[in-house]
Motif scaffolding. Structure first.
Motif, PDB file in Angstrom:
ATOM      1  N   CYS A   2       1.314  -1.250  -1.091  1.00 51.68           N
ATOM      2  CA  CYS A   2       1.613   0.405  -1.326  1.00 51.68           C
ATOM      3  C   CYS A   2       2.433   0.578  -2.249  1.00 51.68           C
ATOM      4  CB  CYS A   2       2.297   0.702   0.154  1.00 51.68           C
ATOM      5  SG  CYS A   2       2.483   2.470   0.416  1.00 51.68           S
ATOM      6  N   PHE A   3       1.978   1.560  -3.222  1.00 47.35           N
ATOM      7  CA  PHE A   3       2.668   1.931  -4.477  1.00 47.35           C
ATOM      8  C   PHE A   3       3.006   3.379  -4.648  1.00 47.35           C
ATOM      9  CE2 PHE A   3      -0.281  -1.702  -5.502  1.00 47.35           C
ATOM     10  CZ  PHE A   3       0.538  -2.697  -5.481  1.00 47.35           C
ATOM     11  N   PRO A   4       3.966   3.785  -5.274  1.00 46.49           N
ATOM     12  CA  PRO A   4       4.124   5.391  -5.468  1.00 46.49           C
ATOM     13  C   PRO A   4       2.915   5.815  -6.566  1.00 46.49           C
ATOM     14  CG  PRO A   4       5.929   4.027  -6.652  1.00 46.49           C
ATOM     15  CD  PRO A   4       5.125   3.144  -5.736  1.00 46.49           C
ATOM     16  N   TYR A  38       1.488   8.072  -2.283  1.00 44.43           N
ATOM     17  CA  TYR A  38       1.333   6.568  -2.599  1.00 44.43           C
ATOM     18  C   TYR A  38      -0.137   6.034  -2.591  1.00 44.43           C
ATOM     19  CZ  TYR A  38       6.406   6.048  -1.377  1.00 44.43           C
ATOM     20  OH  TYR A  38       7.714   6.334  -1.526  1.00 44.43           O
ATOM     21  N   LEU A  39      -0.400   5.118  -3.186  1.00 47.26           N
ATOM     22  CA  LEU A  39      -1.597   4.254  -2.995  1.00 47.26           C
ATOM     23  C   LEU A  39      -1.421   2.992  -1.949  1.00 47.26           C
ATOM     24  CD1 LEU A  39      -2.525   3.774  -6.737  1.00 47.26           C
ATOM     25  CD2 LEU A  39      -3.630   5.198  -5.179  1.00 47.26           C
ATOM     26  N   LEU A  40      -2.278   3.051  -1.101  1.00 41.38           N
ATOM     27  CA  LEU A  40      -2.383   2.037  -0.107  1.00 41.38           C
ATOM     28  C   LEU A  40      -3.603   1.144  -0.172  1.00 41.38           C
ATOM     29  CD1 LEU A  40      -0.955   0.952   2.501  1.00 41.38           C
ATOM     30  CD2 LEU A  40      -2.248   2.620   3.838  1.00 41.38           C
ATOM     31  N   SER A  63      -6.130  12.855   9.642  1.00 46.51           N
ATOM     32  CA  SER A  63      -6.579  12.212  11.061  1.00 46.51           C
ATOM     33  C   SER A  63      -5.709  10.836  11.504  1.00 46.51           C
ATOM     34  CB  SER A  63      -7.856  11.925  11.096  1.00 46.51           C
ATOM     35  OG  SER A  63      -8.401  10.886  10.194  1.00 46.51           O
ATOM     36  N   LYS A  64      -4.932  10.470  10.474  1.00 49.74           N
ATOM     37  CA  LYS A  64      -4.171   9.266  10.697  1.00 49.74           C
ATOM     38  C   LYS A  64      -2.797   9.432  10.212  1.00 49.74           C
ATOM     39  CE  LYS A  64      -4.677   4.961  12.130  1.00 49.74           C
ATOM     40  NZ  LYS A  64      -4.895   4.732  13.628  1.00 49.74           N
ATOM     41  N   ILE A  65      -1.822   9.252  10.975  1.00 49.87           N
ATOM     42  CA  ILE A  65      -0.332   9.124  10.582  1.00 49.87           C
ATOM     43  C   ILE A  65       0.286   7.547  11.067  1.00 49.87           C
ATOM     44  CG2 ILE A  65       1.986   9.990  11.058  1.00 49.87           C
ATOM     45  CD1 ILE A  65       0.617  12.576  11.872  1.00 49.87           C
ATOM     46  N   ILE A  66       0.773   7.328   9.960  1.00 49.65           N
ATOM     47  CA  ILE A  66       1.374   5.937  10.054  1.00 49.65           C
ATOM     48  C   ILE A  66       3.059   5.753   9.676  1.00 49.65           C
ATOM     49  CG2 ILE A  66      -0.750   4.512   9.635  1.00 49.65           C
ATOM     50  CD1 ILE A  66       0.394   3.877   6.909  1.00 49.65           C
ATOM     51  N   THR A  67       3.568   4.893  10.162  1.00 48.37           N
ATOM     52  CA  THR A  67       4.803   4.337   9.792  1.00 48.37           C
ATOM     53  C   THR A  67       5.059   3.150   9.068  1.00 48.37           C
ATOM     54  OG1 THR A  67       5.641   5.790  11.469  1.00 48.37           O
ATOM     55  CG2 THR A  67       7.474   4.235  10.595  1.00 48.37           C
ATOM     56  N   LEU A  68       5.784   2.903   7.813  1.00 46.94           N
ATOM     57  CA  LEU A  68       5.607   1.775   7.029  1.00 46.94           C
ATOM     58  C   LEU A  68       7.285   1.611   7.032  1.00 46.94           C
ATOM     59  CD1 LEU A  68       3.098   1.967   4.138  1.00 46.94           C
ATOM     60  CD2 LEU A  68       2.942   0.697   6.278  1.00 46.94           C
ATOM     61  N   PRO A  69       7.710   0.275   7.174  1.00 44.56           N
ATOM     62  CA  PRO A  69       9.090  -0.064   6.797  1.00 44.56           C
ATOM     63  C   PRO A  69       9.384   0.036   5.318  1.00 44.56           C
ATOM     64  CG  PRO A  69       7.958  -2.123   7.065  1.00 44.56           C
ATOM     65  CD  PRO A  69       6.704  -0.864   7.396  1.00 44.56           C
ATOM     66  N   ILE A  70      10.739   0.422   4.932  1.00 45.26           N
ATOM     67  CA  ILE A  70      11.059   0.672   3.578  1.00 45.26           C
ATOM     68  C   ILE A  70      11.708  -0.777   3.312  1.00 45.26           C
ATOM     69  CG2 ILE A  70      12.706   1.738   2.174  1.00 45.26           C
ATOM     70  CD1 ILE A  70      12.510   4.235   3.813  1.00 45.26           C
ATOM     71  N   MET A  71      11.192  -1.350   2.314  1.00 47.95           N
ATOM     72  CA  MET A  71      11.677  -3.052   1.892  1.00 47.95           C
ATOM     73  C   MET A  71      12.767  -2.788   0.880  1.00 47.95           C
ATOM     74  SD  MET A  71       9.154  -4.363   3.465  1.00 47.95           S
ATOM     75  CE  MET A  71       7.465  -4.251   3.898  1.00 47.95           C
ATOM     76  N   GLU A  72      13.350  -3.875   0.639  1.00 49.31           N
ATOM     77  CA  GLU A  72      14.410  -3.991  -0.278  1.00 49.31           C
ATOM     78  C   GLU A  72      14.120  -3.127  -1.482  1.00 49.31           C
ATOM     79  OE1 GLU A  72      13.064  -8.451  -1.983  1.00 49.31           O
ATOM     80  OE2 GLU A  72      13.768  -7.849   0.021  1.00 49.31           O
ATOM     81  N   ILE A  91      11.334   0.316  -1.823  1.00 48.46           N
ATOM     82  CA  ILE A  91       9.780   0.365  -1.931  1.00 48.46           C
ATOM     83  C   ILE A  91       9.097   0.269  -0.661  1.00 48.46           C
ATOM     84  CG2 ILE A  91      10.095  -0.602  -4.404  1.00 48.46           C
ATOM     85  CD1 ILE A  91       8.928  -3.125  -2.998  1.00 48.46           C
ATOM     86  N   LEU A  92       7.949   0.525  -0.368  1.00 55.94           N
ATOM     87  CA  LEU A  92       7.125   0.378   0.772  1.00 55.94           C
ATOM     88  C   LEU A  92       5.954  -0.431   0.731  1.00 55.94           C
ATOM     89  CD1 LEU A  92       5.999   4.379   1.434  1.00 55.94           C
ATOM     90  CD2 LEU A  92       8.062   2.669   2.361  1.00 55.94           C
TER      91      LEU A  92
END
Length: 152
Positions: free
Chosen positions: A31-33, A45-47, A86-95, A98-99
């Motif tokens: 996942c990149f900004p 972001y690009l996932l 149609s979709k909502i997600i949650t990603l942890p924020i890494m060191e 970044i995602l």
């Protein structure tokens, strides 16, 4: 330097539909900004996620960020075409804030000659700041390295 096309996939794609949540839960993603795009959204972001030896790309718009997790609306090709989210997600924020799940290598899941795989490795190595990202047409976006050493 050459550019690489990213085709935004669909959550309705048969390879993706039943596996998206499972793959996300296992942390199998990059996942990149990406720069804001006027008619698509801000804080984008690009996932990239592996499905059947290929990488499927989605865009995601960050709606909230509490420093530990980010909530994102998934933007697939249907949303780009004007349908609702149609979709909502949650990603942890890494060191380093970044995602991207840099602990995960897509190499076991994707054909090793896949150009998307090479692009992910190059972006992780050089950071997204070394690339220009722009809307091409329909559901296609281009990423072009800015520097001669940042290539795919």
């Amino acid at each position: 330097m050459n550019s690489t096309s990213i085709h935004i996939s669909s959550l309705r794609h048969k390879d993706v539909m039943n596996e998206f949540d499972n793959i996300l839960k296992k942390g199998k993603y990059a996942c990149f900004p990406a720069p804001d795009i006027k008619h698509i959204g801000k804080n984008l972001y690009l996932l990239g996620m592996p499905f059947n030896k290929k990488i499927h790309w989605f865009m995601a718009e960050e709606t909230t960020n509490n420093g530990r997790n980010a909530t994102l609306n998934i933007i697939d090709k249907h949303v780009i075409d004007g349908n609702s989210i149609s979709k909502i997600i949650t990603l942890p924020i890494m060191e380093r804030g970044i995602l991207d799940n840099t602990e995960y290598s897509l190499s076991n899941e994707v054909d090793r000659y896949n150009t998307d795989m090479k692009m992910i490795q190059a972006i992780r190595k050089n950071t997204m700041g070394d690339y220009d990202f722009y809307y091409s047409h329909e559901n296609i976006f281009k990423i072009t390295p800015r520097k001669s050493h940042a290539n795919f």
